[in-house]
Design a protein around this motif. Structure first.
Motif, short mmCIF file in Angstrom:
data_model
loop_
_atom_site.label_atom_id
_atom_site.label_comp_id
_atom_site.label_asym_id
_atom_site.label_seq_id
_atom_site.Cartn_x
_atom_site.Cartn_y
_atom_site.Cartn_z
N ALA A 48 28.51 8.60 9.65
CA ALA A 48 28.89 7.67 8.61
C ALA A 48 30.37 7.35 8.75
O ALA A 48 31.13 8.18 9.27
N ASP A 49 30.75 6.18 8.29
CA ASP A 49 32.18 5.89 8.23
C ASP A 49 32.49 5.10 6.96
O ASP A 49 31.59 4.56 6.31
N THR A 56 31.12 1.31 3.36
CA THR A 56 30.50 2.42 4.07
C THR A 56 29.44 1.95 5.06
O THR A 56 28.86 0.87 4.90
N ASN A 57 29.18 2.81 6.02
CA ASN A 57 28.20 2.53 7.06
C ASN A 57 27.56 3.85 7.43
O ASN A 57 28.26 4.88 7.53
N TYR A 58 26.22 3.85 7.61
CA TYR A 58 25.50 5.08 7.88
C TYR A 58 24.56 4.94 9.08
O TYR A 58 23.99 3.87 9.31
N LYS A 63 20.57 7.70 6.21
CA LYS A 63 20.61 6.79 5.05
C LYS A 63 19.75 7.33 3.92
O LYS A 63 18.62 7.78 4.14
N ILE A 68 29.19 9.21 2.12
CA ILE A 68 30.59 9.40 2.52
C ILE A 68 31.48 8.83 1.42
O ILE A 68 31.15 7.81 0.79
N LEU A 79 31.79 14.22 2.99
CA LEU A 79 30.43 13.86 3.39
C LEU A 79 29.48 14.74 2.59
O LEU A 79 29.38 15.93 2.85
#
Length: 113
Positions: A48-49, A56-58, A63, A68, A79
């Motif tokens: 994740a970021d 956010t992105n997973y 997911k 995060i 996290l």
């Protein structure tokens, strides 16, 4: 720049852990932070970021289970990992990119079945 990851451990399947990544030597609020993991014999992969703006992105595999977040005052990224599975077992690393990538030392997560 130093990143210190912590919070790993041994947990049963279905359990939860919260990882922390504290940063120093960097204007933390200005940079995106990523959590990655690497299991034995596998490549390191993005988990994740989170952008400096909070987007956010997973990875598809986490997911709905992982979240995060970041606290710019504490200079720490988190996290939250819920509904853990044995396949989540890995060393988890945090990363920030400024002039180059900076990695924390990693924290071991082991999920028993």
């Amino acid at each position: 720049v130093q990143l210190q990851a912590s919070g790993g451990g041994l947990v049963q399947a279905g359990g939860s852990l919260r990882l922390s990544c504290h940063a120093s030597g960097i204007t933390f609020r200005d940079y995106p932070i990523g959590w990655y993991r690497q299991a034995p014999g596998k490549q390191r992969e993005l988990v994740a970021d989170i952008s400096n703006g909070g987007s956010t992105n997973y990875a598809e595999s986490v997911k709905g289970r992982f979240a995060i977040s970041r606290d710019n005052v504490r200079r720490t990224a988190y996290l939250q990992m819920n509904s853990l599975k044995p396949e989540d077992s890995a060393v988890y690393y945090c990363k920030v990119t400024r002039d180059r990538d900076y990695w924390g030392r990693g924290t071991q997560v082991t999920v028993s079945s």
